[in-house]
Design an enzyme around this catalytic site. Sequence first.
Site, PDB file in Angstrom:
ATOM      1  N   ASP A  81       0.731  -1.174   0.075  1.00  0.00           N
ATOM      2  CA  ASP A  81       0.088   0.010   0.057  1.00  0.00           C
ATOM      3  C   ASP A  81       0.842   1.146  -0.147  1.00  0.00           C
ATOM      4  OD1 ASP A  81      -2.674   1.175   0.054  1.00  0.00           O
ATOM      5  OD2 ASP A  81      -2.598   1.278   2.280  1.00  0.00           O
ATOM      6  N   HIS A  82       0.517   2.282  -0.982  1.00  0.00           N
ATOM      7  CA  HIS A  82       1.319   3.530  -0.844  1.00  0.00           C
ATOM      8  C   HIS A  82       2.731   3.684  -0.925  1.00  0.00           C
ATOM      9  CE1 HIS A  82      -2.590   5.743  -0.207  1.00  0.00           C
ATOM     10  NE2 HIS A  82      -2.772   4.961   0.793  1.00  0.00           N
TER      11      HIS A  82
END
Length: 281
Positions: A81-82
Amino acid sequence: MSIINLKDLLCIHKNLGAVGAFSTYDLFSAQGIIAGAERVGRPVIMMIGAGVLNRQGNDEVGRIMVHLAEKASVPAAVFLDHAKDFASCMKAIRLGFSAVMIDGSALPFEENISLTKQVVAAAHAVGVSVEAELGALAGIEDGESSELKLTNPADVPIFAEKTDVDALAVSIGNAHGLYKGIPKLHFEVVEKSAALTATPLVLHGGTGLEAAQFAKAVSLGMKKVNIGTEIKRAYMDTFVREHSNDTQSYDLIGVPQKVKQAVSEVVAADLDFFAEGWKKY
Ligand code: 13P
């Protein structure tokens, strides 16, 4: 059942609402997430923030996630994620992740496209899916804060076509972390974006949104919903409560079992709601 990439997972789920993606921090949160998905027999996305995976020693958490997904009885994607850079995505892919998010949302539009394309080329070559972000979410995620910038729906089809991403996070007034009150969500951004692209849309910042807000977002085309803080809350509240019940036993065998159970309950309820429960609203 083996680990599955995000594109294939969203494909097998296409006649339902959204798939839940849950933040992972360690062995117990990872086991709780898989246990919750297995309980309701639904596909799941186990994700870890790049800021967490990149901490010293946390490659092992990534390996645990891959191992648990490989032996899960439901389809499970392991998702970074991210990530803000190409190298973090490549590291996750080498660990065996089946999906990565390259978050170029803080960059100018053309630079976001160019970074995303680079990651897509490398990831797709080895069967790994890619999510990107357009517009920016407010709030704090893994210690980094950002300002709200709503997604411009007109940018969505251009970005999707130029990058060939498998999923796209849009900013509609949602935020990472706990909301102060009930946020105002700009559903028109979801509706217009979904009308302009076939690329699955992603709702970040799920913790604290109301059931009716999830239902509306899913009905308008959100296909993946991210839940992070709610996992931490279930984990830590349970840990502290169980330890406080008997502070002298230091029950590091029993307390983690309760923690896993609490995490699995959040995951099971959310997966059911995002897939089908939303239809009752
Ligand atoms: P919350 O922590 O607000 O649930 O958001 C999680 C998230 O969107 C991770 O990308």
